[in-house]
Write a protein that holds these residues in place. Structure first.
Motif, short mmCIF file in Angstrom:
data_model
loop_
_atom_site.label_atom_id
_atom_site.label_comp_id
_atom_site.label_asym_id
_atom_site.label_seq_id
_atom_site.Cartn_x
_atom_site.Cartn_y
_atom_site.Cartn_z
N ARG A 1 0.26 5.59 -12.16
CA ARG A 1 -1.15 5.16 -12.14
C ARG A 1 -1.40 4.24 -10.95
O ARG A 1 -2.43 4.34 -10.28
N HIS A 2 -0.43 3.35 -10.69
CA HIS A 2 -0.60 2.46 -9.55
C HIS A 2 -0.57 3.23 -8.24
O HIS A 2 -1.36 2.96 -7.32
N ALA B 1 -1.60 6.16 -7.73
CA ALA B 1 -2.87 6.88 -7.58
C ALA B 1 -3.97 6.00 -7.01
O ALA B 1 -4.95 6.50 -6.46
N THR B 2 -3.82 4.68 -7.13
CA THR B 2 -4.85 3.77 -6.63
C THR B 2 -4.67 3.42 -5.16
O THR B 2 -5.55 2.80 -4.56
N LEU B 3 -3.56 3.81 -4.58
CA LEU B 3 -3.23 3.43 -3.20
C LEU B 3 -3.58 4.56 -2.25
O LEU B 3 -3.34 5.73 -2.53
N GLU B 4 -4.13 4.19 -1.11
CA GLU B 4 -4.58 5.19 -0.14
C GLU B 4 -3.51 5.55 0.88
O GLU B 4 -3.64 6.56 1.58
N ALA C 1 2.28 4.08 -1.48
CA ALA C 1 2.17 4.82 -2.75
C ALA C 1 3.46 5.52 -3.13
O ALA C 1 3.85 5.55 -4.31
N GLN D 1 0.81 -1.22 0.00
CA GLN D 1 0.00 0.00 0.00
C GLN D 1 0.84 1.27 0.00
O GLN D 1 0.30 2.38 0.08
#
Length: 491
Positions: free
Chosen positions: A108-109, A111-114, A76, A74
């Protein structure tokens, strides 16, 4: 001598450690503290990855950032780090399609992680400006957006060392080669120098100070960082080489030789072909300025034994092409210059231009004017292709090379006024443009060639002035020093 002994001890220790532990990753990289919001157990490896990044050990840094991402899926900011390893800000711009694709995937990846703090999200968003819309927005516009975003981030986080350092790098990266006032470089140096006093073992601070001062105006200001960087990160080949940028600017050839011998060996052990060739090119340049022609030839012989080089890489292609050209042209071996071969078809056009220029010089000096004219026409075509592709810097450099060849052809054809006008124009244009970090400078500065030309024409007084200015621009150059001696003897 002190620098030589320190580098020798550091490199010997590094070599012994490699033999004893068989550890493929460099460990003496300086002190970096890059706090993240990721799992605490990843912090040490992230700091190490950032240190590698600051010394442009891009491949090893990418592996280290990937390790962080594996340890904390996770995280980022680890993917920001991966993307940063594909942004070679000082020598490989714009990013290649493959680097752009890899960086876009990482961003891009991310951006998907919180798991990202506002600071980390801002770094990710800033870097996205570099790679997003790469097919429709010119790189210069994307780079400027990145610099602006980093400036705002630096202003909002004045005590964040890493943000300040990466902002300084963005300034240096966007500095215009035609800005002889070095405004962005001075801004970066003003930002980095107080940090250097506070964090003297940070590799990025010393590294980027050297780059900020890699010009004739600021070179002396960069000497303390140059003396220190190799001792901060002795396991990074680029850190061993980088001081020679300042040494070259100041004509400190023995220091440059020591620096690049250590960098060449370290890069060879670590399998970093690009960095090895980069150090070898600077080494050949320094050897020739010291008159150590046999040592320079030994380096070129080693180059000739190397296999599977990738001339499509500018860093590799430039160094591999420039070394034999330097050896022939610096020594005025014009028949050897006539025989210089072009690099492989995959080489960038500006790299091909170096070999074409060298042959043109050789033919012109040997009064083979028709053959020289063919090389000049090839340079004209390369210049046009570069300008059409938007590469104005190298189009201008190739244009200068073309006029140098034209000048010597005019001299061979007994048109001295035309020859002098062409070479003077080339020298004036060259003096207005800074060199790129990947090169020690022009093979032979146009101003130095102007001195040679005027001396050949019997205009001793003007030749002396040209040599003196050439030496002021590039201290310690052997050709300019010899030209001054010859001009004074001719008075």
């Amino acid at each position: 001598m002190r620098l030589f002994l320190i580098l020798l001890l550091l490199f010997s220790a590094f070599s012994d450690a490699q033999e004893e532990h068989k550890h493929p990753v460099p460990e003496e990289l300086g002190a970096v503290s890059f706090p993240t919001s990721c799992q605490p157990h990843t912090q040490r490896e992230f700091n190490r990855a950032a240190a590698l990044l600051h010394s442009f050990a891009y491949s090893t840094a990418e592996t280290a950032f990937e390790t962080v991402a594996e340890q904390d899926p996770q995280c980022a900011i680890a993917h920001w780090g991966i993307a940063m390893t594909h942004f070679h800000q000082l020598w490989d711009l714009p990013p290649s399609p493959s680097d752009t694709s890899a960086a876009q995937k990482a961003l891009r990846h991310a951006a998907t992680l919180e798991e990202a703090s506002p600071r980390e999200r801002a770094l990710i968003d800033a870097l996205s400006f570099v790679f997003n819309d790469a097919d429709v927005v010119p790189f210069s516009a994307r780079a400027l957006k990145y610099e602006t975003a980093m400036r705002e981030l630096a202003a909002a986080n004045p005590s964040d060392v890493e943000i300040q350092v990466f902002y300084a790098l963005a300034l240096i990266s966007n500095a215009s080669p035609s800005d002889k006032e070095h405004r962005r470089q001075k801004q970066a140096a003003d930002l980095l120098e107080p940090l250097y006093r506070q964090f003297p073992n940070h590799p990025g601070i010393a590294h980027y100070l050297i780059h900020a001062c890699d010009n004739q105006e600021l070179a002396a200001r960069g000497l303390p960082a140059a003396r220190a960087y190799a001792m901060i990160a002795p396991s990074a080949p680029h850190a061993l080489h980088m001081p020679s940028h300042i040494f070259t600017r100041l004509g400190l050839w023995d220091d440059s030789i020591t620096s690049n011998l250590a960098a060449m060996s370290a890069a060879q052990q670590q399998g970093d072909i690009g960095e090895q060739l980069h150090a070898m090119d600077y080494l050949v340049y320094a050897y020739l300025q010291r008159g150590h022609d046999r040592d320079a030839l030994r380096v070129i012989d080693e180059l000739n034994r190397m296999q599977n080089l990738e001339p499509g890489s500018f860093k590799i292609g430039y160094a591999a092409t420039a070394m034999p050209v330097r050896y022939a042209v610096e020594r005025h071996q014009w028949s050897d210059a006539e025989k210089i071969n072009n690099p492989a078809d995959s080489a960038p056009p500006q790299v091909v231009a170096i070999s074409v220029w060298a042959r043109g010089l050789g033919f012109a000096h040997n009064s083979h004017i028709q053959a020289a004219d063919k090389e000049t026409e090839t340079l004209r075509q390369i210049e046009g292709r570069l300008r059409a592709s938007g590469n104005g810097y190298w189009a201008s450099q190739v244009g200068i090379m073309r006029r140098e060849d034209l000048a010597w052809s005019a001299q061979a054809a007994n048109r001295p006024r035309e020859a002098a006008d062409l070479m003077r124009g080339a020298a004036d244009d060259e003096d207005r443009i800074e060199k790129l970090p990947v090169t020690p400078g022009p093979i032979i500065p146009a101003r130095e060639q102007l001195g040679d030309l005027l001396l050949e024409q019997g205009d001793v007084s003007s030749a002396l002035k040209a040599f003196e200015l050439a030496l002021a621009n590039a201290p310690g150059r052997r050709g300019a020093l010899q030209g001054i001696v010859q001009a004074k003897r001719s008075h």
